[in-house]
Design an enzyme around this catalytic site. Structure first.
Site, PDB file in Angstrom:
ATOM      1  N   GLU A 125       0.947  -0.820  -0.241  1.00 17.48           N
ATOM      2  CA  GLU A 125       0.251   0.242   0.063  1.00 17.48           C
ATOM      3  C   GLU A 125       1.003   1.388  -0.037  1.00 17.48           C
ATOM      4  O   GLU A 125       1.850   1.035   0.142  1.00 17.48           O
ATOM      5  CB  GLU A 125      -1.201   0.318   0.967  1.00 17.48           C
TER       6      GLU A 125
ATOM      7  N   LYS B 100      -4.138  -1.350  15.761  1.00 22.25           N
ATOM      8  CA  LYS B 100      -3.118  -1.027  17.056  1.00 22.25           C
ATOM      9  C   LYS B 100      -4.359  -0.402  18.052  1.00 22.25           C
ATOM     10  O   LYS B 100      -5.498  -0.348  17.699  1.00 22.25           O
ATOM     11  CB  LYS B 100      -3.003   0.530  16.318  1.00 22.25           C
TER      12      LYS B 100
END
Ligand code: PSU
Ligand code: MN
Length: 303
Positions: free
Chosen positions: A23, A155
């Site tokens: 990405e 996260k």
């Protein structure tokens, strides 16, 4: 819409050799210049070292691209006009001839259009903490697009249990590599058990082949815990994350700006430790994705 492929990506795809999509929001909005460009190149090298061809994906001048030049990466890393594009932003980026770093969702979409089935990133988006209304399109795309995504978990700027619940609802298999706990990006254990575990790339390739044969049409999430040598302290990061979330709230940061804001704050307040951890895990994910792609090419399961 057919993406424009670099020569080496086109040659690998037509010969059935392993290709790994990468990405570019991590370049444009995830890491500071010039580290972002250095890391983008190192990640490509890591994929090559494992015997696969890297295809970094972005939108440049409104064109969907898979396989970038050094100059393309430098542009993504420092040009102020580069936007962050999720899947739904791609049409406007094409029409307005924008430059865009592609998030996990947009990269999956372009990879699928190009015929690339395996993709490595750092962390995916998910369900944000709070009222549960801010949900990344990464999850929606995983529900709709048959691409395998290797990440280091999510996260704890996100609500990890809710993110795992949504992935279950959306029929997206979640497999952790070599561990019983789903990882939390900077740390190896989120406190949530992983739905599935696999201990080698061939086992992941086999699960993927079986999943595809069921015709669900959904992607697959592979979680690769950060190498232990680079893992950060959970207590320390939890405190920093809480402070960054409070700051985002106080400053009224909303929508697509939330994730880049939090990443930037964490990199700044940890004096680079978060950035170093991020680099280490992205490299490790690229290697694992390449090993999975090599295993899949060997069995012809992504034909
Ligand atoms: N999480 C990270 N690093 C990142 C991102 C997420 O730890 O760079 C980026 C990825 O491109 C991901 C995107 O697809 O943020 C998710 O953005 P949002 O939360 O706005 O959906
Ligand atoms: Mn959002």
């Amino acid at each position: 819409m057919t993406p424009i492929l670099s020569d080496d990506v086109a040659a690998a795809l037509s010969a059935g050799r392993p290709v790994v999509a990468l990405e570019s929001t991590i370049i444009s909005h995830g890491m500071p210049w010039p580290r972002n460009a250095e890391v983008a190149r190192a990640v490509e090298d890591a994929v090559r070292d494992e015997g696969a061809v890297p295809a970094t994906i972005a939108v440049l001048d409104g064109r969907l691209r898979a396989g970038l030049t050094e100059a393309d990466i430098a542009l993504l890393g420092q040009d102020e006009t580069v936007v962050k594009a999720a899947s739904r932003d791609l049409g406007a980026a094409v029409v307005h001839r924008r430059h865009a770093g592609t998030t996990v969702s947009a990269t999956m979409r372009i990879a699928a259009l190009a015929g690339i089935g395996t993709f490595a990133t750092g962390g995916i988006g998910g369900v944000h903490r709070g009222d549960g209304m801010d949900v990344s399109a990464d999850l929606t795309e995983l529900a709709a697009t048959d691409v395998l995504v290797v990440c280091a978990g999510v996260k704890s700027i996100l609500d990890i249990p809710r993110t795992l619940e949504v992935l279950e609802t959306l029929r997206v298999p979640v497999v952790t590599f070599g561990a019983d706990a789903f990882p939390a990006f900077y740390t190896r254990d989120s406190g949530c058990p992983t739905p599935e575990r696999a201990d080698d790339p061939a086992a992941i390739a086999a699960m993927r082949a079986a999943h595809r044969a069921l015709g669900l049409g959904t992607g697959m999430l592979v979680a690769n815990p950060i190498p232990a040598s680079h893992a950060l302290s959970a207590e320390h990061m939890d405190a920093e994350i809480a402070a960054a979330l409070a700051e985002a709230d106080a400053q009224g940061v909303r929508g697509k700006d939330v994730t880049p804001f939090l990443l930037g704050r964490l990199n700044a307040v940890t004096d680079g430790a978060a950035l170093d951890a991020n680099v280490a895990l992205v490299l490790d994910n690229a290697r694992l994705a390449a090993r999975i792609a090599v295993a899949e090419a060997g069995t012809g399961s992504w034909a």
